[in-house]
Design a protein around this motif. Structure first.
Motif, mmCIF file in Angstrom:
data_model
loop_
_atom_site.group_PDB
_atom_site.id
_atom_site.type_symbol
_atom_site.label_atom_id
_atom_site.label_comp_id
_atom_site.label_asym_id
_atom_site.label_seq_id
_atom_site.Cartn_x
_atom_site.Cartn_y
_atom_site.Cartn_z
ATOM 1 N N ARG A 175 -4.195 0.950 8.303
ATOM 2 C CA ARG A 175 -3.831 2.173 9.056
ATOM 3 C C ARG A 175 -2.926 1.800 10.229
ATOM 4 N NH1 ARG A 175 -7.430 7.062 10.691
ATOM 5 N NH2 ARG A 175 -5.422 8.026 10.481
ATOM 6 N N GLY A 176 -2.537 0.594 10.397
ATOM 7 C CA GLY A 176 -1.710 0.041 11.085
ATOM 8 C C GLY A 176 -1.636 0.594 12.430
ATOM 9 N N ASP A 177 -0.631 1.269 13.053
ATOM 10 C CA ASP A 177 -0.323 2.044 14.318
ATOM 11 C C ASP A 177 -1.390 2.700 15.051
ATOM 12 O OD1 ASP A 177 0.516 3.947 16.263
ATOM 13 O OD2 ASP A 177 2.249 2.683 16.605
ATOM 14 N N ILE A 178 -2.207 3.691 14.220
ATOM 15 C CA ILE A 178 -3.138 4.265 14.614
ATOM 16 C C ILE A 178 -4.443 3.649 14.834
ATOM 17 C CG2 ILE A 178 -4.697 6.400 13.887
ATOM 18 C CD1 ILE A 178 -2.073 7.701 12.620
ATOM 19 N N ALA A 179 -4.558 2.737 13.918
ATOM 20 C CA ALA A 179 -5.990 2.046 13.771
ATOM 21 C C ALA A 179 -5.681 1.180 15.093
ATOM 22 C CB ALA A 179 -6.127 1.124 12.547
ATOM 23 N N PHE A 180 -4.687 0.349 15.240
ATOM 24 C CA PHE A 180 -4.350 -0.398 16.437
ATOM 25 C C PHE A 180 -4.839 0.311 17.638
ATOM 26 C CE2 PHE A 180 -2.350 -2.696 19.805
ATOM 27 C CZ PHE A 180 -2.546 -3.884 19.606
ATOM 28 N N GLY A 181 -4.395 1.546 17.914
ATOM 29 C CA GLY A 181 -4.622 2.258 19.213
ATOM 30 C C GLY A 181 -5.946 2.651 19.401
ATOM 31 N N ASP A 182 -6.699 3.023 18.262
ATOM 32 C CA ASP A 182 -7.893 3.375 18.279
ATOM 33 C C ASP A 182 -8.910 2.198 18.642
ATOM 34 O OD1 ASP A 182 -7.300 6.140 18.127
ATOM 35 O OD2 ASP A 182 -7.824 6.228 15.955
ATOM 36 N N SER B 166 5.422 6.879 17.749
ATOM 37 C CA SER B 166 4.403 6.263 17.304
ATOM 38 C C SER B 166 3.328 7.148 16.847
ATOM 39 C CB SER B 166 3.955 5.536 18.382
ATOM 40 O OG SER B 166 2.204 5.228 18.523
ATOM 41 N N PRO B 167 2.755 6.977 15.554
ATOM 42 C CA PRO B 167 1.610 8.043 15.206
ATOM 43 C C PRO B 167 0.366 7.817 16.336
ATOM 44 C CG PRO B 167 2.418 6.608 13.399
ATOM 45 C CD PRO B 167 2.971 6.118 14.621
ATOM 46 N N TRP B 168 0.245 6.753 16.628
ATOM 47 C CA TRP B 168 -1.170 6.705 17.508
ATOM 48 C C TRP B 168 -0.776 7.736 19.059
ATOM 49 C CZ3 TRP B 168 -2.030 4.770 22.604
ATOM 50 C CH2 TRP B 168 -3.300 4.755 23.031
ATOM 51 N N ILE B 169 0.438 7.641 19.635
ATOM 52 C CA ILE B 169 0.766 8.220 20.740
ATOM 53 C C ILE B 169 0.884 9.709 20.447
ATOM 54 C CG2 ILE B 169 2.589 8.829 22.435
ATOM 55 C CD1 ILE B 169 3.226 5.689 22.382
ATOM 56 N N GLU B 170 1.488 10.041 19.101
ATOM 57 C CA GLU B 170 1.430 11.438 18.764
ATOM 58 C C GLU B 170 0.032 12.163 18.698
ATOM 59 O OE1 GLU B 170 2.513 15.317 17.411
ATOM 60 O OE2 GLU B 170 1.122 13.708 16.404
ATOM 61 N N LYS B 171 -0.812 11.284 18.278
ATOM 62 C CA LYS B 171 -2.117 11.645 17.881
ATOM 63 C C LYS B 171 -3.058 11.765 19.130
ATOM 64 C CE LYS B 171 -6.204 11.076 14.488
ATOM 65 N NZ LYS B 171 -6.599 10.497 13.593
ATOM 66 N N ARG B 172 -3.082 10.838 19.980
ATOM 67 C CA ARG B 172 -3.987 10.595 20.878
ATOM 68 C C ARG B 172 -3.597 10.871 22.439
ATOM 69 N NH1 ARG B 172 -8.257 10.937 17.536
ATOM 70 N NH2 ARG B 172 -8.386 9.084 16.163
ATOM 71 N N ILE B 173 -2.139 10.790 22.649
ATOM 72 C CA ILE B 173 -1.658 10.826 23.885
ATOM 73 C C ILE B 173 -0.815 11.916 24.012
ATOM 74 C CG2 ILE B 173 -0.574 9.627 25.888
ATOM 75 C CD1 ILE B 173 -3.150 8.506 25.079
ATOM 76 N N PHE B 174 0.149 11.843 23.283
ATOM 77 C CA PHE B 174 1.539 12.860 23.440
ATOM 78 C C PHE B 174 1.697 13.726 22.214
ATOM 79 C CE2 PHE B 174 5.416 11.832 25.963
ATOM 80 C CZ PHE B 174 5.919 13.181 26.411
ATOM 81 N N PRO B 175 1.079 14.906 22.006
ATOM 82 C CA PRO B 175 1.109 15.641 20.632
ATOM 83 C C PRO B 175 2.484 16.294 20.716
ATOM 84 C CG PRO B 175 -0.515 16.329 22.071
ATOM 85 C CD PRO B 175 -0.187 15.277 22.692
ATOM 86 N N GLY B 176 3.197 16.274 19.557
ATOM 87 C CA GLY B 176 4.292 17.178 19.444
ATOM 88 C C GLY B 176 5.526 16.375 19.665
ATOM 89 N N ALA B 177 5.485 15.142 20.404
ATOM 90 C CA ALA B 177 6.608 14.411 20.787
ATOM 91 C C ALA B 177 7.551 13.945 19.942
ATOM 92 C CB ALA B 177 5.866 13.232 21.687
ATOM 93 N N TYR B 178 8.859 14.098 20.110
ATOM 94 C CA TYR B 178 10.031 13.510 19.357
ATOM 95 C C TYR B 178 11.109 12.945 20.078
ATOM 96 C CZ TYR B 178 13.401 12.704 15.755
ATOM 97 O OH TYR B 178 14.384 11.866 15.104
ATOM 98 N N PRO B 179 11.390 11.600 20.148
ATOM 99 C CA PRO B 179 12.605 11.317 20.753
ATOM 100 C C PRO B 179 13.799 11.045 20.025
ATOM 101 C CG PRO B 179 11.377 9.460 20.113
ATOM 102 C CD PRO B 179 10.729 10.411 19.460
ATOM 103 N N PRO B 180 14.776 12.087 20.463
ATOM 104 C CA PRO B 180 16.030 12.173 19.491
ATOM 105 C C PRO B 180 17.154 11.045 19.760
ATOM 106 C CG PRO B 180 16.338 13.459 21.229
ATOM 107 C CD PRO B 180 14.920 12.799 21.565
ATOM 108 N N THR B 181 17.816 10.973 18.621
ATOM 109 C CA THR B 181 19.184 10.289 18.871
ATOM 110 C C THR B 181 20.256 10.923 19.650
ATOM 111 O OG1 THR B 181 20.158 10.793 16.807
ATOM 112 C CG2 THR B 181 18.458 8.796 16.718
ATOM 113 N N LEU B 182 21.338 10.411 20.021
ATOM 114 C CA LEU B 182 22.401 11.129 20.711
ATOM 115 C C LEU B 182 22.946 12.018 19.585
ATOM 116 C CD1 LEU B 182 24.059 8.721 22.979
ATOM 117 C CD2 LEU B 182 22.917 10.519 23.626
ATOM 118 N N ARG B 183 23.022 11.673 18.428
ATOM 119 C CA ARG B 183 23.646 12.428 17.156
ATOM 120 C C ARG B 183 22.616 13.783 17.208
ATOM 121 N NH1 ARG B 183 22.171 12.971 12.082
ATOM 122 N NH2 ARG B 183 21.344 10.983 12.270
#
Length: 421
Positions: free
Chosen positions: A81-88, A311-328
């Motif tokens: 589970r990579g990212d999520i598992a690392f954070g948990d 990051s899936p872990w940050i979105e799940k545990r810390i910062f839900p709904g987050a999305y950092p956009p590109t300039l485009r």
């Protein structure tokens, strides 16, 4: 900073991953082989991974830090589970990092980004298996904001600056304290907006109200600031009352989609991350309706150089709904409404420095954080701050400030001289 920031780091593990238990089984040749292959696939980062029985994989002497896995179950969770598992696992003590956690994560982010550029199948697989962010509908946004911001002003007060600013500071002098840099950021924003006494400003997402307060107190502007965090709005209103600025400050507990009226300036600092790509055209419509002809606008946001989810872990545990956009992607706010982009500035390294200051204060306050919450919460937020700093240092995240105006406005500045006088 040493990764051993809590008693759980360095604790002996067991075959099932429970810290503090006696090891009962050795790692198998197959497990060690899969681990080595996983490190190769993710760009061969200069890190060492130590298993519960002392077996190691990785770059040995060149390692930035050592990741210790406390048990078989922890290893397979990490591999699967990579990212999520690392954070948990970091949060609950199933893994530990010996050395500088920020440096370790920076190395991991850099290596993985390189591997994704070189291997399209890896990039495609990560995209497919990365969970979509939670929706930022009117109801969803309130739920997401409560999760992150309404955990208590006393918590944020432990490690933010005295004005409670939770966005990137600006360091024209690299020796600045975070207080000095946050004041410099507010001045930088006000100068970009060319604020003058009597101007009316609308702010979408005002945090604890410091920028609006600064605009009113130091530039003579009248500010209407929207925010859906009850904790933050309550704090901002109390501060305005104490300073006698209620006639110039109106903190509205409501969604940015409900902004009404006409203003000389529109500003949004650190809110676009919460909006979600699907809502950019809606935000653009709101700005077009409220920004007076001849007005100025500024959007300050965390972003990316290439489209990628948080990051899936940050979105799940810390910062839900987050999305950092590109300039485009951000151009969906401006295009189709005849806005002209006047200036784009990237403050990526300024955010890395801001996070360094926050992280140092947070680490000093760790005993209090554990008292207020628990060990797992304390470790999770430590990882979040270190990981965020590493993301800016490695270039995984950017910080964009975009200034814009109506396309037929001939009163826009000819140079950037007004920013540096």
């Amino acid at each position: 900073m040493n990764g051993d920031s809590s008693p759980a780091n360095g604790a002996p593990g067991s075959a099932n991953g429970a810290p503090g238990s006696k090891v009962t089984a050795r790692s198998t040749k197959f497990e060690r082989s899969v681990l080595k292959r996983a490190l190769q696939i993710t760009g061969a980062p200069k890190v060492t991974v130590r298993l519960w029985d002392g077996a190691t994989a990785g770059d040995g002497g060149a390692a930035a830090a050592t990741l210790t896995v406390h048990g078989r179950a922890a290893l397979w969770r990490l591999l699967a589970r990579g990212d999520i598992a690392f954070g948990d696992l970091y949060s609950d003590g199933g893994i530990a990092v010996d050395g500088d956690l920020t440096q370790f994560l920076c190395e991991m982010f850099t290596a993985t980004a390189r591997a994704r550029r070189e291997n399209r199948w890896l990039d495609a697989a990560i995209r497919i298996f990365t969970p979509r962010p939670r929706l930022n509908t009117t109801t969803g946004s309130r739920r997401n904001i409560r999760h992150h911001y309404d955990i208590g002003n006393d918590f944020y007060r432990l490690w933010l600056d005295e004005r409670m600013q939770y966005t990137c500071a600006y360091y024209p002098d690299q020796t600045f304290t975070v207080e000095q840099a946050q004041r410099a950021k507010m001045d930088h924003v006000c100068k970009k907006l060319q604020l003058k006494p009597g101007d009316t400003v609308v702010e979408a997402g005002c945090g604890w109200g410091s920028l609006a307060f600064y605009m009113a107190q130091n530039y003579g502007a009248s500010v209407t600031a929207y925010n859906i965090s009850a904790e933050q709005v309550s704090y901002a209103r109390a501060r305005a009352r104490e300073a006698g600025l209620e006639d110039k400050l109106n903190y509205v507990e409501d969604d940015y989609r409900n902004i009404s009226g006409e203003f000389d300036a529109f500003v949004s600092v650190g809110m676009l991350e919460h909006v979600g790509r699907a809502q950019y055209k809606t935000l653009g419509d709101v700005v077009a309706q409220c920004l007076r002809r001849g007005g100025r606008g500024l959007v300050h946001t965390i972003g990316r150089n290439r489209p990628r989810l948080m990051s899936p872990w940050i979105e799940k545990r810390i910062f839900p709904g987050a999305y950092p956009p590109t300039l485009r992607e951000m151009m969906d706010i401006f295009e189709g409404r005849d806005f002209s982009v006047l200036d784009v500035e990237n403050l990526r390294l300024h955010y890395a420095r801001t996070l360094q200051h926050w992280r140092e204060r947070y680490e000093a306050a760790l005993p209090r954080v554990r008292e207020m919450f628990d060990e797992e919460f304390a470790r999770a937020w430590h990882l979040y701050l270190c990981g965020s700093q590493a993301a800016f240092l490695s270039g995984s995240l950017q910080l964009f400030q975009v200034v814009f105006a109506h396309g037929d406005d001939n009163g826009v500045p000819w140079t950037r001289g007004h920013l540096y006088r």
